[in-house]
Design a protein around this motif. Structure first.
Motif, PDB file in Angstrom:
ATOM      1  N   VAL A  31       1.461 -11.678  -2.826  1.00 19.10           N
ATOM      2  CA  VAL A  31       2.361 -11.225  -1.769  1.00 19.10           C
ATOM      3  C   VAL A  31       1.548 -10.378  -0.792  1.00 19.10           C
ATOM      4  O   VAL A  31       0.861  -9.435  -1.205  1.00 19.10           O
ATOM      5  CB  VAL A  31       3.531 -10.401  -2.343  1.00 19.10           C
ATOM      6  N   ARG A  32       1.626 -10.712   0.466  1.00 22.07           N
ATOM      7  CA  ARG A  32       0.849  -9.987   1.476  1.00 22.07           C
ATOM      8  C   ARG A  32       1.368  -8.548   1.608  1.00 22.07           C
ATOM      9  O   ARG A  32       2.571  -8.306   1.620  1.00 22.07           O
ATOM     10  CB  ARG A  32       0.933 -10.702   2.817  1.00 22.07           C
ATOM     11  N   VAL A  33       0.444  -7.603   1.710  1.00 23.09           N
ATOM     12  CA  VAL A  33       0.782  -6.187   1.872  1.00 23.09           C
ATOM     13  C   VAL A  33       0.283  -5.721   3.237  1.00 23.09           C
ATOM     14  O   VAL A  33      -0.893  -5.885   3.571  1.00 23.09           O
ATOM     15  CB  VAL A  33       0.150  -5.316   0.764  1.00 23.09           C
ATOM     16  N   CYS A  34       1.180  -5.158   4.042  1.00 22.66           N
ATOM     17  CA  CYS A  34       0.828  -4.559   5.335  1.00 22.66           C
ATOM     18  C   CYS A  34       1.093  -3.060   5.251  1.00 22.66           C
ATOM     19  O   CYS A  34       2.026  -2.632   4.561  1.00 22.66           O
ATOM     20  CB  CYS A  34       1.663  -5.162   6.461  1.00 22.66           C
ATOM     21  N   VAL A  35       0.305  -2.277   5.935  1.00 25.09           N
ATOM     22  CA  VAL A  35       0.415  -0.818   5.845  1.00 25.09           C
ATOM     23  C   VAL A  35       0.470  -0.206   7.236  1.00 25.09           C
ATOM     24  O   VAL A  35      -0.340  -0.549   8.105  1.00 25.09           O
ATOM     25  CB  VAL A  35      -0.767  -0.209   5.060  1.00 25.09           C
ATOM     26  N   ILE A  36       1.433   0.687   7.438  1.00 22.87           N
ATOM     27  CA  ILE A  36       1.440   1.579   8.603  1.00 22.87           C
ATOM     28  C   ILE A  36       1.127   2.968   8.060  1.00 22.87           C
ATOM     29  O   ILE A  36       1.862   3.490   7.220  1.00 22.87           O
ATOM     30  CB  ILE A  36       2.807   1.599   9.311  1.00 22.87           C
ATOM     31  N   GLU A  37       0.049   3.552   8.528  1.00 28.03           N
ATOM     32  CA  GLU A  37      -0.402   4.822   7.962  1.00 28.03           C
ATOM     33  C   GLU A  37      -0.626   5.846   9.056  1.00 28.03           C
ATOM     34  O   GLU A  37      -1.248   5.559  10.079  1.00 28.03           O
ATOM     35  CB  GLU A  37      -1.687   4.627   7.159  1.00 28.03           C
ATOM     36  N   HIS A  38      -0.102   7.036   8.828  1.00 22.63           N
ATOM     37  CA  HIS A  38      -0.393   8.174   9.713  1.00 22.63           C
ATOM     38  C   HIS A  38      -0.267   9.437   8.869  1.00 22.63           C
ATOM     39  O   HIS A  38       0.831   9.846   8.497  1.00 22.63           O
ATOM     40  CB  HIS A  38       0.572   8.230  10.894  1.00 22.63           C
ATOM     41  N   ALA A  39      -1.393  10.036   8.571  1.00 22.22           N
ATOM     42  CA  ALA A  39      -1.424  11.149   7.623  1.00 22.22           C
ATOM     43  C   ALA A  39      -1.727  12.491   8.277  1.00 22.22           C
ATOM     44  O   ALA A  39      -1.939  13.475   7.572  1.00 22.22           O
ATOM     45  CB  ALA A  39      -2.464  10.862   6.535  1.00 22.22           C
ATOM     46  N   HIS A  40      -1.728  12.550   9.611  1.00 24.86           N
ATOM     47  CA  HIS A  40      -2.114  13.788  10.294  1.00 24.86           C
ATOM     48  C   HIS A  40      -0.941  14.341  11.099  1.00 24.86           C
ATOM     49  O   HIS A  40      -0.021  13.620  11.472  1.00 24.86           O
ATOM     50  CB  HIS A  40      -3.310  13.527  11.218  1.00 24.86           C
ATOM     51  N   GLY A  41      -1.001  15.641  11.367  1.00 23.09           N
ATOM     52  CA  GLY A  41       0.032  16.268  12.174  1.00 23.09           C
ATOM     53  C   GLY A  41       1.206  16.746  11.342  1.00 23.09           C
ATOM     54  O   GLY A  41       1.208  16.683  10.109  1.00 23.09           O
ATOM     55  N   SER A  42       2.217  17.209  12.028  1.00 24.68           N
ATOM     56  CA  SER A  42       3.408  17.742  11.363  1.00 24.68           C
ATOM     57  C   SER A  42       4.250  16.620  10.767  1.00 24.68           C
ATOM     58  O   SER A  42       4.014  15.429  11.018  1.00 24.68           O
ATOM     59  CB  SER A  42       4.252  18.522  12.370  1.00 24.68           C
ATOM     60  N   ASP A  43       5.251  17.013   9.979  1.00 25.71           N
ATOM     61  CA  ASP A  43       6.167  16.024   9.406  1.00 25.71           C
ATOM     62  C   ASP A  43       6.812  15.179  10.500  1.00 25.71           C
ATOM     63  O   ASP A  43       6.944  13.961  10.359  1.00 25.71           O
ATOM     64  CB  ASP A  43       7.269  16.732   8.602  1.00 25.71           C
ATOM     65  N   VAL A  44       7.225  15.829  11.586  1.00 24.89           N
ATOM     66  CA  VAL A  44       7.922  15.109  12.650  1.00 24.89           C
ATOM     67  C   VAL A  44       6.968  14.165  13.375  1.00 24.89           C
ATOM     68  O   VAL A  44       7.343  13.031  13.726  1.00 24.89           O
ATOM     69  CB  VAL A  44       8.578  16.092  13.639  1.00 24.89           C
ATOM     70  N   GLU A  45       5.731  14.591  13.604  1.00 23.70           N
ATOM     71  CA  GLU A  45       4.745  13.711  14.228  1.00 23.70           C
ATOM     72  C   GLU A  45       4.496  12.473  13.376  1.00 23.70           C
ATOM     73  O   GLU A  45       4.445  11.344  13.890  1.00 23.70           O
ATOM     74  CB  GLU A  45       3.425  14.462  14.429  1.00 23.70           C
ATOM     75  N   ARG A  46       4.348  12.672  12.079  1.00 24.48           N
ATOM     76  CA  ARG A  46       4.084  11.535  11.195  1.00 24.48           C
ATOM     77  C   ARG A  46       5.281  10.591  11.161  1.00 24.48           C
ATOM     78  O   ARG A  46       5.112   9.362  11.214  1.00 24.48           O
ATOM     79  CB  ARG A  46       3.736  12.024   9.791  1.00 24.48           C
ATOM     80  N   TYR A  47       6.467  11.149  11.067  1.00 20.65           N
ATOM     81  CA  TYR A  47       7.672  10.311  11.043  1.00 20.65           C
ATOM     82  C   TYR A  47       7.791   9.498  12.332  1.00 20.65           C
ATOM     83  O   TYR A  47       8.032   8.290  12.296  1.00 20.65           O
ATOM     84  CB  TYR A  47       8.903  11.201  10.870  1.00 20.65           C
ATOM     85  N   ALA A  48       7.632  10.152  13.465  1.00 20.91           N
ATOM     86  CA  ALA A  48       7.780   9.467  14.748  1.00 20.91           C
ATOM     87  C   ALA A  48       6.739   8.363  14.905  1.00 20.91           C
ATOM     88  O   ALA A  48       7.035   7.283  15.437  1.00 20.91           O
ATOM     89  CB  ALA A  48       7.672  10.470  15.897  1.00 20.91           C
ATOM     90  N   THR A  49       5.519   8.609  14.436  1.00 20.46           N
ATOM     91  CA  THR A  49       4.455   7.614  14.553  1.00 20.46           C
ATOM     92  C   THR A  49       4.740   6.397  13.681  1.00 20.46           C
ATOM     93  O   THR A  49       4.600   5.250  14.125  1.00 20.46           O
ATOM     94  CB  THR A  49       3.111   8.244  14.166  1.00 20.46           C
ATOM     95  N   LEU A  50       5.135   6.628  12.422  1.00 22.45           N
ATOM     96  CA  LEU A  50       5.473   5.513  11.540  1.00 22.45           C
ATOM     97  C   LEU A  50       6.619   4.691  12.125  1.00 22.45           C
ATOM     98  O   LEU A  50       6.572   3.455  12.152  1.00 22.45           O
ATOM     99  CB  LEU A  50       5.873   6.033  10.160  1.00 22.45           C
ATOM    100  N   LEU A  51       7.649   5.397  12.588  1.00 23.39           N
ATOM    101  CA  LEU A  51       8.830   4.713  13.093  1.00 23.39           C
ATOM    102  C   LEU A  51       8.504   3.904  14.341  1.00 23.39           C
ATOM    103  O   LEU A  51       8.880   2.724  14.454  1.00 23.39           O
ATOM    104  CB  LEU A  51       9.921   5.742  13.398  1.00 23.39           C
ATOM    105  N   GLN A  52       7.794   4.504  15.294  1.00 25.32           N
ATOM    106  CA  GLN A  52       7.522   3.806  16.543  1.00 25.32           C
ATOM    107  C   GLN A  52       6.611   2.597  16.321  1.00 25.32           C
ATOM    108  O   GLN A  52       6.819   1.532  16.909  1.00 25.32           O
ATOM    109  CB  GLN A  52       6.905   4.763  17.557  1.00 25.32           C
ATOM    110  N   THR A  53       5.603   2.739  15.447  1.00 26.20           N
ATOM    111  CA  THR A  53       4.729   1.594  15.157  1.00 26.20           C
ATOM    112  C   THR A  53       5.527   0.461  14.532  1.00 26.20           C
ATOM    113  O   THR A  53       5.347  -0.720  14.870  1.00 26.20           O
ATOM    114  CB  THR A  53       3.584   2.014  14.228  1.00 26.20           C
TER     115      THR A  53
END
Length: 349
Positions: free
Chosen positions: A307-329
């Motif tokens: 099964v193919r695995v794709c990853v969206i990763e953002h481990a830097h910045g505040s909780d809100v920055e990380r959430y917004a980056t994951l969501l927008q990507t």
């Protein structure tokens, strides 16, 4: 290019303006997320400054869009009890000692208007992010109400403005909307339709999910919240089923997936109801042992069954920055998946 959408994915459309031209309004709105947040923050500066003098409430009740996102940010640190209330009205115990926070658009449902009306009737402190000329704002007006005016109909921007207000009241962590907006701008640049598919993370994810039924997983509370939003976007954009769930729910699906048949004809077998799953992992850098173990369990099951695995990763910045980056990507990826499937083809002219 065909003017009718199909079930087969055409990756050439991702780097061809003719392919994504019908999606331009959606892509533009995603790209403008940072600008919308800056506008909402600027408009709300004056009312937020006056919140620091308000007394600490007995409890906080959040209603409306993004209430669960607010809870995910506040619950670990809020010094008073916090409740995200999705139901009609308010809990029976809410009164003048409590704070009700609401995020709403000018098309707020009757149930949310009723909740606002009830908060005013009971004398609760009310902080509402909503358009100034709107029905819900009219129902909210009272001596105990603070209106954070919104103008862009962006629920995430309104929620981040609300988090800034709650920090001013010493009820939540510091939020830097300017840094969140900068992070959104970077996502818009990386995921631009003009960025080649080899460099664009959202187009790469669309390629990974081209022939898949998406399973979306995020391990932390915020990543799990983002996974549900991304799954909603995938369903809306592509018309495909997409499931966001915890590891215990997704593991059996992966374990029961038969290994890929190397002799299968994708033109005959690629568009059926038995489309193979594809795992999309949202990684926000939370290194908790249980989260790492869950991710290993899911990816190992996926690898065993091809099964193919794709990853969206953002481990830097505040909780809100990380959430917004994951969501927008993830939102960009949903649009590009729809582009490759020809879902915007009928809008090209």
């Amino acid at each position: 290019m065909s003017s009718r959408p199909g079930t087969m994915f055409d990756d050439s459309w991702l780097d061809d303006r003719q392919g994504w031209r019908g999606a331009e309004p959606v892509l533009r709105r995603l790209a403008e997320a940072g600008a919308r947040l800056r506008r909402e923050t600027e408009d709300a500066l004056d009312p937020i400054r006056g919140l620091g003098d308000l007394p600490r409430p007995r409890a906080v009740i959040a209603a409306g869009s993004e209430a669960r996102f607010i809870r995910a940010i506040l619950e670990p640190v809020c010094p008073v009890p916090f409740v995200a209330w999705p139901a009609h009205g308010l809990p029976g115990w809410v009164g003048a000692l409590d704070l009700v926070v609401v995020m709403a658009s000018d098309a707020a449902p009757a149930s949310l208007i009723a909740s606002v009306h009830e908060a005013v009737r009971r004398g609760a402190q009310l902080v509402i992010a909503a358009p100034r000329p709107s029905l819900i704002a009219e129902h909210a007006m009272s001596s105990s109400t603070v209106l954070l005016p919104t103008a862009t109909a962006d629920p995430l921007a309104a929620a981040i403005v609300m988090l800034s207000a709650l920090h001013e009241m010493q009820l939540g962590p510091e939020v830097r909307p300017d840094l969140v907006a900068d992070a959104m701008d970077l996502v818009a640049e990386d995921c631009s339709p003009y960025a080649d598919v080899s460099l664009n993370p959202a187009k790469d994810i669309a390629l990974g999910l081209a022939d898949a039924q998406p399973l979306v997983w995020g391990g932390s509370v915020l990543a799990a919240r983002a996974s549900r939003r991304v799954a909603e976007a995938l369903r809306a954009a592509t018309g495909r089923p997409a499931l966001a769930a915890d590891a215990d729910a997704l593991s059996p699906v992966l374990e029961l997936t038969a290994p890929r048949d190397p002799f299968a004809d994708p033109f005959e077998d690629g568009g059926g109801a038995d489309r193979r799953p594809g795992l999309l992992v949202l990684e926000d850098g939370n290194g908790a042992e249980l989260i790492r173990a869950a991710r290993t369990r899911l990816t190992s099951a996926a690898e065993r069954n091809d099964v193919r695995v794709c990853v969206i990763e953002h481990a830097h910045g505040s909780d809100v920055e990380r959430y917004a980056t994951l969501l927008q990507t993830g939102m960009f990826a949903a649009v590009y998946l729809a582009v490759g499937l020809g879902r915007y083809a009928d809008l090209e002219n």
